[in-house]
Design a protein around this motif. Structure first.
Motif, PDB file in Angstrom:
ATOM      1  N   ALA A 176       0.834  -1.198   0.000  1.00  0.00           N
ATOM      2  CA  ALA A 176       0.000   0.000   0.000  1.00  0.00           C
ATOM      3  C   ALA A 176       0.871   1.251   0.000  1.00  0.00           C
ATOM      4  CB  ALA A 176      -0.920  -0.003   1.209  1.00  0.00           C
ATOM      5  N   LEU A 177       0.564   2.191  -0.899  1.00  0.00           N
ATOM      6  CA  LEU A 177       1.316   3.436  -0.999  1.00  0.00           C
ATOM      7  C   LEU A 177       0.533   4.642  -0.504  1.00  0.00           C
ATOM      8  CD1 LEU A 177       2.847   2.999  -4.582  1.00  0.00           C
ATOM      9  CD2 LEU A 177       3.988   2.586  -2.396  1.00  0.00           C
ATOM     10  N   GLY A 178      -0.791   4.554  -0.524  1.00  0.00           N
ATOM     11  CA  GLY A 178      -1.593   5.698  -0.110  1.00  0.00           C
ATOM     12  C   GLY A 178      -2.970   5.673  -0.744  1.00  0.00           C
ATOM     13  N   LEU A 179      -3.558   6.837  -0.875  1.00  0.00           N
ATOM     14  CA  LEU A 179      -4.922   6.968  -1.388  1.00  0.00           C
ATOM     15  C   LEU A 179      -5.010   8.218  -2.242  1.00  0.00           C
ATOM     16  CD1 LEU A 179      -8.031   6.131  -1.171  1.00  0.00           C
ATOM     17  CD2 LEU A 179      -8.128   7.832   0.667  1.00  0.00           C
ATOM     18  N   ILE A 180      -5.708   8.125  -3.353  1.00  0.00           N
ATOM     19  CA  ILE A 180      -6.009   9.292  -4.164  1.00  0.00           C
ATOM     20  C   ILE A 180      -7.527   9.471  -4.158  1.00  0.00           C
ATOM     21  CG2 ILE A 180      -6.067   7.976  -6.336  1.00  0.00           C
ATOM     22  CD1 ILE A 180      -4.927  10.501  -7.702  1.00  0.00           C
ATOM     23  N   ALA A 181      -7.985  10.688  -3.897  1.00  0.00           N
ATOM     24  CA  ALA A 181      -9.420  10.907  -3.744  1.00  0.00           C
ATOM     25  C   ALA A 181      -9.803  12.291  -4.249  1.00  0.00           C
ATOM     26  CB  ALA A 181      -9.826  10.759  -2.275  1.00  0.00           C
ATOM     27  N   ALA A 182     -11.078  12.445  -4.568  1.00  0.00           N
ATOM     28  CA  ALA A 182     -11.635  13.733  -4.981  1.00  0.00           C
ATOM     29  C   ALA A 182     -12.970  13.932  -4.276  1.00  0.00           C
ATOM     30  CB  ALA A 182     -11.821  13.779  -6.492  1.00  0.00           C
ATOM     31  N   ILE A 183     -13.178  15.128  -3.758  1.00  0.00           N
ATOM     32  CA  ILE A 183     -14.408  15.482  -3.055  1.00  0.00           C
ATOM     33  C   ILE A 183     -15.011  16.708  -3.732  1.00  0.00           C
ATOM     34  CG2 ILE A 183     -15.395  16.236  -0.853  1.00  0.00           C
ATOM     35  CD1 ILE A 183     -13.088  14.802   0.556  1.00  0.00           C
ATOM     36  N   ASP A 184     -16.320  16.678  -3.934  1.00  0.00           N
ATOM     37  CA  ASP A 184     -16.992  17.799  -4.590  1.00  0.00           C
ATOM     38  C   ASP A 184     -18.220  18.226  -3.782  1.00  0.00           C
ATOM     39  OD1 ASP A 184     -17.866  19.725  -6.371  1.00  0.00           O
ATOM     40  OD2 ASP A 184     -17.618  18.452  -8.145  1.00  0.00           O
ATOM     41  N   ARG A 185     -18.563  19.492  -3.874  1.00  0.00           N
ATOM     42  CA  ARG A 185     -19.751  20.000  -3.193  1.00  0.00           C
ATOM     43  C   ARG A 185     -21.013  19.814  -4.038  1.00  0.00           C
ATOM     44  NH1 ARG A 185     -17.026  25.658  -0.981  1.00  0.00           N
ATOM     45  NH2 ARG A 185     -15.735  24.681   0.639  1.00  0.00           N
ATOM     46  N   LYS A 186     -20.835  19.253  -5.227  1.00  0.00           N
ATOM     47  CA  LYS A 186     -21.965  18.985  -6.110  1.00  0.00           C
ATOM     48  C   LYS A 186     -22.051  17.486  -6.384  1.00  0.00           C
ATOM     49  CE  LYS A 186     -21.376  23.392  -8.541  1.00  0.00           C
ATOM     50  NZ  LYS A 186     -21.119  24.022  -9.871  1.00  0.00           N
TER      51      LYS A 186
END
Length: 207
Positions: free
Chosen positions: A41-51
């Motif tokens: 495991a190297l980490g996490l890539i994520a995206a968060i949006d208000r829509k």
């Protein structure tokens, strides 16, 4: 887990105790874990949006591409950092060698070379680093088999293949290689040596 995680809408309602989602007024979330070439495991890539995410499939495609690139770069950087702070290989010994020497990572990409390798290829170190060794020397099929063998612990000795030096005719050469590891014994890459054996071949033909 290793699965893709997507919440196209209502993510705050699904995770009411998550302060990050609350602070960001998040409505949608997409995330993908990053894994190294050895399954670590190297980490996490994520995206968060208000829509809300209207169309999930394009987002999923972009995230998978971004995750693959990010994992590759993180792993490459980790190898370079480990090399810089460890005695896995001796820079002075490599520079003093009359043979061309290429240090490659676990994916077969060049991360360091000596002066003889620059002379052999006719390219400076900056242009050689990050290239696949199989594109620089001889028979790509031979190299694609040799690197995994060395990473598994085999010592590669004297594999013959033609190498075309810069602005010169192809020369018979012998390739050798051995892996180097971190302090815990995990392979970091392979040190590959390329020796010109044209004089030896001429002598053998005379005999």
């Amino acid at each position: 887990g290793k699965s893709f995680c997507l919440y196209p809408s209502g993510v705050r309602g699904l995770f009411p105790n998550d302060t990050v989602f609350a602070d960001m007024s998040a409505e949608s979330y997409v995330g993908l874990p990053l894994w190294g070439s050895r399954g670590n495991a190297l980490g996490l890539i994520a995206a968060i949006d208000r829509k809300p995410m209207i169309s999930a499939e394009p987002v999923a495609t972009v995230m998978r591409l971004a995750a693959a690139r990010a994992a590759t770069e993180i792993e490459r950087h980790g190898v370079e950092v480990e090399l810089a702070r460890s005695s896995a290989y001796n820079r002075g010994v490599i520079d003093a060698s009359p043979d061309a020497m290429f240090v490659v990572d676990t994916l077969g990409r060049v991360i360091d070379v000596n002066d003889a390798a620059e002379e052999l290829t006719g390219s400076p170190r900056a242009e050689l680093v990050h290239q696949a060794l199989s594109t620089l020397l001889g028979d790509a099929r031979v190299l694609r088999r040799a690197i995994p063998r060395a990473l598994s612990g085999d010592i590669i000795r004297g594999i013959e293949l033609p190498v075309r030096p810069a602005n010169a005719r192809s020369r018979p050469s012998a390739l050798s290689g051995a892996r180097f590891c971190d302090e815990y014994g995990a392979p970091l890459g392979v040190i590959v040596t390329v020796r010109d054996v044209s004089d030896r071949k001429k002598l053998e033909r005379r005999i």
